[in-house]
Design a protein around this motif. Sequence first.
Motif, short mmCIF file in Angstrom:
data_model
loop_
_atom_site.label_atom_id
_atom_site.label_comp_id
_atom_site.label_asym_id
_atom_site.label_seq_id
_atom_site.Cartn_x
_atom_site.Cartn_y
_atom_site.Cartn_z
N MET A 204 0.82 -1.21 0.00
CA MET A 204 0.00 0.00 0.00
C MET A 204 0.86 1.25 0.00
O MET A 204 0.49 2.27 -0.60
N ALA B 8 1.71 2.04 -3.59
CA ALA B 8 0.62 2.05 -4.56
C ALA B 8 0.65 3.26 -5.49
O ALA B 8 0.55 3.12 -6.71
N THR C 264 -6.71 -0.24 -0.99
CA THR C 264 -5.97 0.85 -1.64
C THR C 264 -6.91 1.75 -2.42
O THR C 264 -6.77 2.98 -2.39
#
Length: 410
Positions: free
Chosen positions: A74, A77, A146
Amino acid sequence: MSRTCLVLAREPLHDAHRDLLDGLRLRGWTLALETLMVREPADRLQGALDRRLTSTLASVRSAARAARRARREMAMAAPASAWFTHLEARLTGERFDALLAFVDQAPVGLATFVTRRHPAVVLTSLVTLAQEQEHRYSLALIRLLTRLRQRSVHADLFVPLEPAQARTVVCPSGAWRDATVAAGIPASACHVVPFGVAVPPVFRIRPRIPTPARLLWAGRLSPEKGLHHYLEALPHIARETPVRLTAIASPGPEAYRRDIDALIGRLHLTEIVRIEPAVPRDQLLMRFDEHDLLLFHSVFAEPVAQVLLHAAAAGLPVVGPASTSRSLLREGQTAWCYRTTAGFDVGRAVLRAIRNEDERQRRAARLYEEVRSGHNLQDTIAGYDALLCRAADAMHPTGGTAVSGDGESR
């Protein structure tokens, strides 16, 4: 005629990768390198994120491990999505004969991204492709989380490779190939090409061990590299013979470094242990001459770490964990091995290596020969060259460069 290859990797690029790319250039490849640099989240945030994500992923097997992976992914991302978008534009505007993607440590989804967009792709993977298959469901949850946190997520991010789409996968050892095939990647797509090192033409006989014996550990300061096992063994060793241990440590988790410092203090090792910062590879190779044994640890069944290969090539005897019959480290043949990580067992292996002069030379010589024959840098370059040429020739079946059985382009 020169061929072109787009190379994709996560920064920092490993020395082994740089050696390979230099060798491919010498074989006529024109390489374009695209790397992604991402800062890992600060250690102080790890606990809170892990707790939150562990509760979210509680139904997933090994939830704590999934949470740690989720935290890392994450954090990557946004830059990973931007990188994928940039690569998409480049692949639309430029022609490459082949793509080479080092997927370990890269954003999950890179393998999917490149196989969807280019017909001649070579993927290099230690554990990533196998882990993607194992964590397919948790990756879907990570993607959902996310998307809740940020609007723009690339369509391929956190999407594991469909096994049938894997055309050419390179694994650095037979054990990693076995794990990749067991995870569902077709065996026909998986090839073993170890990352090799430059090996001197002649084995160097080392001088007798002085007093105190000079022990060397080198690696990332993280639990899987096992420095704590050797520290716990040192009191057992020091009771029998004088020793000094130098640890040349690349940065790792801050919590582990604190544990190491505390362990050194608790075991009263400050007089015989010195921790030094990481040095460039050429300096590390020179440090081999200043030491008598390499203390090496790995959690893998068939370790092929660069520090192990370089030490073996330099004739430095090695102590390490017992492993499979395919491993470079085999008790009684190439190294001194411990079957458990208990301090006494590790210490006994080190003491056996220190005390037996003739056997130490014999095992080091055999390890050198195995690295020279099976982990030579020129063989690594030839193996990758052959696979990239075959991938490119499959894309353009007429007029391609022929590849001989030994991997040489003709």
